[in-house]
Design a protein around this motif. Structure first.
Motif, PDB file in Angstrom:
ATOM      1  N   ILE A  55       1.898   0.180  -2.236  1.00 33.16           N
ATOM      2  CA  ILE A  55       2.106   1.629  -2.281  1.00 33.16           C
ATOM      3  C   ILE A  55       1.159   2.292  -3.262  1.00 33.16           C
ATOM      4  CG2 ILE A  55       3.924   1.857  -4.055  1.00 33.16           C
ATOM      5  CD1 ILE A  55       3.955   3.450  -0.545  1.00 33.16           C
ATOM      6  N   VAL A  56       0.824   1.603  -4.360  1.00 32.69           N
ATOM      7  CA  VAL A  56      -0.095   2.180  -5.343  1.00 32.69           C
ATOM      8  C   VAL A  56      -1.512   2.236  -4.775  1.00 32.69           C
ATOM      9  CG1 VAL A  56      -1.202   1.825  -7.596  1.00 32.69           C
ATOM     10  CG2 VAL A  56       1.275   1.555  -7.357  1.00 32.69           C
ATOM     11  N   ARG A  57      -1.980   1.132  -4.204  1.00 31.89           N
ATOM     12  CA  ARG A  57      -3.376   1.093  -3.775  1.00 31.89           C
ATOM     13  C   ARG A  57      -3.629   1.797  -2.447  1.00 31.89           C
ATOM     14  NH1 ARG A  57      -6.287  -3.152  -2.823  1.00 31.89           N
ATOM     15  NH2 ARG A  57      -4.637  -4.702  -2.680  1.00 31.89           N
ATOM     16  N   CYS A  58      -2.655   1.797  -1.527  1.00 31.03           N
ATOM     17  CA  CYS A  58      -2.918   2.541  -0.287  1.00 31.03           C
ATOM     18  C   CYS A  58      -2.933   4.038  -0.574  1.00 31.03           C
ATOM     19  CB  CYS A  58      -1.935   2.174   0.819  1.00 31.03           C
ATOM     20  SG  CYS A  58      -0.318   2.940   0.754  1.00 31.03           S
ATOM     21  N   THR A  59      -2.124   4.496  -1.520  1.00 26.48           N
ATOM     22  CA  THR A  59      -2.177   5.905  -1.942  1.00 26.48           C
ATOM     23  C   THR A  59      -3.539   6.226  -2.537  1.00 26.48           C
ATOM     24  OG1 THR A  59       0.210   5.925  -2.378  1.00 26.48           O
ATOM     25  CG2 THR A  59      -1.115   7.652  -3.416  1.00 26.48           C
ATOM     26  N   HIS A  60      -4.026   5.333  -3.403  1.00 27.07           N
ATOM     27  CA  HIS A  60      -5.334   5.540  -4.028  1.00 27.07           C
ATOM     28  C   HIS A  60      -6.443   5.549  -2.980  1.00 27.07           C
ATOM     29  CE1 HIS A  60      -8.319   5.253  -7.294  1.00 27.07           C
ATOM     30  NE2 HIS A  60      -8.990   4.482  -6.450  1.00 27.07           N
ATOM     31  N   LYS A  61      -6.392   4.611  -2.035  1.00 34.29           N
ATOM     32  CA  LYS A  61      -7.434   4.535  -1.006  1.00 34.29           C
ATOM     33  C   LYS A  61      -7.488   5.819  -0.184  1.00 34.29           C
ATOM     34  CE  LYS A  61      -6.932  -0.477  -0.242  1.00 34.29           C
ATOM     35  NZ  LYS A  61      -6.440  -1.479   0.755  1.00 34.29           N
ATOM     36  N   ILE A  62      -6.329   6.302   0.247  1.00 37.41           N
ATOM     37  CA  ILE A  62      -6.280   7.463   1.143  1.00 37.41           C
ATOM     38  C   ILE A  62      -6.623   8.749   0.410  1.00 37.41           C
ATOM     39  CG2 ILE A  62      -4.710   8.896   2.522  1.00 37.41           C
ATOM     40  CD1 ILE A  62      -3.289   6.217   3.293  1.00 37.41           C
ATOM     41  N   TRP A  63      -6.071   8.927  -0.800  1.00 37.74           N
ATOM     42  CA  TRP A  63      -6.212  10.215  -1.479  1.00 37.74           C
ATOM     43  C   TRP A  63      -7.427  10.291  -2.394  1.00 37.74           C
ATOM     44  CZ3 TRP A  63      -3.927  14.576  -0.195  1.00 37.74           C
ATOM     45  CH2 TRP A  63      -2.790  14.506   0.619  1.00 37.74           C
ATOM     46  N   GLU A  64      -7.688   9.256  -3.164  1.00 33.82           N
ATOM     47  CA  GLU A  64      -8.776   9.343  -4.132  1.00 33.82           C
ATOM     48  C   GLU A  64     -10.089   8.790  -3.592  1.00 33.82           C
ATOM     49  OE1 GLU A  64      -7.787   8.479  -8.185  1.00 33.82           O
ATOM     50  OE2 GLU A  64      -5.667   8.833  -7.838  1.00 33.82           O
ATOM     51  N   GLU A  65     -10.032   7.692  -2.823  1.00 32.16           N
ATOM     52  CA  GLU A  65     -11.247   7.192  -2.195  1.00 32.16           C
ATOM     53  C   GLU A  65     -11.548   7.941  -0.900  1.00 32.16           C
ATOM     54  OE1 GLU A  65     -10.904   2.978  -1.731  1.00 32.16           O
ATOM     55  OE2 GLU A  65     -10.691   2.608  -3.896  1.00 32.16           O
ATOM     56  N   LYS A  66     -10.577   8.766  -0.466  1.00 34.68           N
ATOM     57  CA  LYS A  66     -10.717   9.609   0.733  1.00 34.68           C
ATOM     58  C   LYS A  66     -10.898   8.798   2.016  1.00 34.68           C
ATOM     59  CE  LYS A  66     -12.250  13.659  -1.831  1.00 34.68           C
ATOM     60  NZ  LYS A  66     -11.872  13.111  -3.152  1.00 34.68           N
ATOM     61  N   ALA A  67     -10.287   7.628   2.060  1.00 36.74           N
ATOM     62  CA  ALA A  67     -10.269   6.828   3.287  1.00 36.74           C
ATOM     63  C   ALA A  67      -9.107   7.309   4.159  1.00 36.74           C
ATOM     64  CB  ALA A  67     -10.133   5.344   2.953  1.00 36.74           C
ATOM     65  N   VAL A  68      -9.180   8.556   4.595  1.00 36.95           N
ATOM     66  CA  VAL A  68      -8.079   9.193   5.310  1.00 36.95           C
ATOM     67  C   VAL A  68      -7.728   8.419   6.580  1.00 36.95           C
ATOM     68  CG1 VAL A  68      -7.304  11.327   6.416  1.00 36.95           C
ATOM     69  CG2 VAL A  68      -8.697  11.435   4.342  1.00 36.95           C
ATOM     70  N   GLY A  69      -8.731   7.824   7.225  1.00 39.42           N
ATOM     71  CA  GLY A  69      -8.488   7.082   8.456  1.00 39.42           C
ATOM     72  C   GLY A  69      -7.565   5.891   8.294  1.00 39.42           C
TER      73      GLY A  69
END
Length: 370
Positions: A55-69
């Motif tokens: 939950i911590v890293r998928c949030t980071h990937k989607i929101w901060e790394e902008k891996a929205v896909g």
């Protein structure tokens, strides 16, 4: 000893699941990625080591790394996302759209994980309650106007039901009124412009009392060290439904600290009693239902209990929300409590006060939501 017999090696001690009682740094999550499971995660991507890491890293990937896909692999196609005032975002395509629109508003959003309290397993699904602090600069357009360039900081909590790497249901609440104030807006003026569906005020009786003229149920409060989850459930229901405000002095530490909406930080018994009484004065029939709980921790480091509730009530009293409107409210309320020495010592209770204001002052009869 037979020389052909292999030597027995000492059993490897399993690495414990990430625990925010240890105050892990984000770099520890990154370093642990792909090093092997800390708990069973059937169907999850191989780089995740446990549900907290997920939950911590998928949030980071989607929101901060902008891996929205990644939403396509991390949300079910028919995911249901419940927002603070009873609204519903349905389907992962809607989640993708909302995420892109939010990222366009906040160019440098940072979502700092402050705690993850979880329950469940890989068979029935994991349930996480993720408390986070968000910082950002308002650099994009919103429905309320152009960029203001202002900085914001606010609390939020997201509860998720997760199966095989996909979030299938989510409940969101955040300090919406604080965001708007920091952007320089008047939340009440904006709430009066909101359009609510005609169904927004078609509600039945609020079920706070058992039936009719009977008095509310008074629950026995279990020992906090033996049953921390039941302890919090009983205290909340006695305090809010049975109006036993004495629960505060009896079960909260004298130096208790609570973070509540509108960026308020309450200290001690008096502040917290006033918070409860003020809400009850505004909504005299206010009732809570506890919808889910999870607990982590132990006696030594303290128990951490996540509780998701539904608040319902009728605006029939004077207070910070103005003169009585007679309107009904429906709110998702998520609390995180820390218990030490048998007392609540700290908590975060989040609900969206802007969603509340829209329900009190929005224009009824449109196709909009809250």
């Amino acid at each position: 000893m037979n020389e052909d017999q292999p030597l027995s090696l000492p059993a490897q001690k399993a690495t414990p699941v990430f625990d925010f009682a240890d105050r892990p740094d984000y770099s520890e999550f990154v370093q642990a990625a792909g090093t092997g499971r800390r708990q069973p995660l059937a169907g999850f991507d191989p780089d995740y080591v446990d549900i907290v890491d997920y939950i911590v890293r998928c949030t980071h990937k989607i929101w901060e790394e902008k891996a929205v896909g990644l939403i396509y692999t991390h949300y079910a196609h028919n995911a249901a996302v419940h927002t603070g005032g009873g609204g519903l975002v349905y389907g992962r395509e809607a989640v993708v759209r909302n995420t892109l629109q939010n990222q366009a508003i906040w160019g440098d959003l940072r979502a700092y994980a402050d705690d993850v309290i979880w329950s469940g397993d890989e068979l029935q699904g994991y349930y996480s309650s993720h408390r986070h602090v968000n910082t950002a600069t308002h650099t994009g357009y919103t429905e309320y106007g152009p960029p203001t360039g202002r900085k914001i900081l606010y609390w939020g909590i997201a509860d998720c039901l997760i199966r095989e790497n996909r979030i299938v249901e989510e409940w969101l609440t955040h300090d919406g009124v604080s965001i708007l104030r920091q952007m320089g807006y008047d939340p009440l003026s904006l709430a009066k412009q909101a359009i609510l569906p005609a169904s927004a005020q078609t509600h039945g009786e609020i079920d706070r009392l058992p039936t009719g003229q009977q008095y509310p149920v008074f629950l026995d409060v279990p020992n906090a060290s033996e049953n921390p989850q039941g302890f919090i459930a009983a205290v909340l229901q006695n305090m809010w439904n049975a109006r036993l405000i004495n629960m505060v002095r009896e079960h909260y530490a004298p130096n208790h600290v609570a973070f509540v909406p509108d960026s308020r930080k309450l200290y001690g018994h008096g502040d917290y009693e006033n918070f409860v009484i003020t809400l009850l004065a505004c909504f005299p029939d206010l009732a809570i239902n506890i919808d889910h709980q999870a607990v982590q921790g132990d006696e030594r480091r303290g128990f951490r209990v996540a509780t998701r509730c539904t608040f319902q009530g009728t605006h029939e009293g004077y207070g910070p929300y103005g003169a009585p409107t007679g309107r009904r409210i429906f709110l998702i309320v998520i609390s995180h409590h820390i218990i030490r020495g048998g007392k609540v010592v700290q908590e975060w209770t989040m609900f969206d006060e802007f969603a509340l204001l829209k329900q009190l002052y929005g224009q009824i009869g449109g196709a909009g939501g809250v």
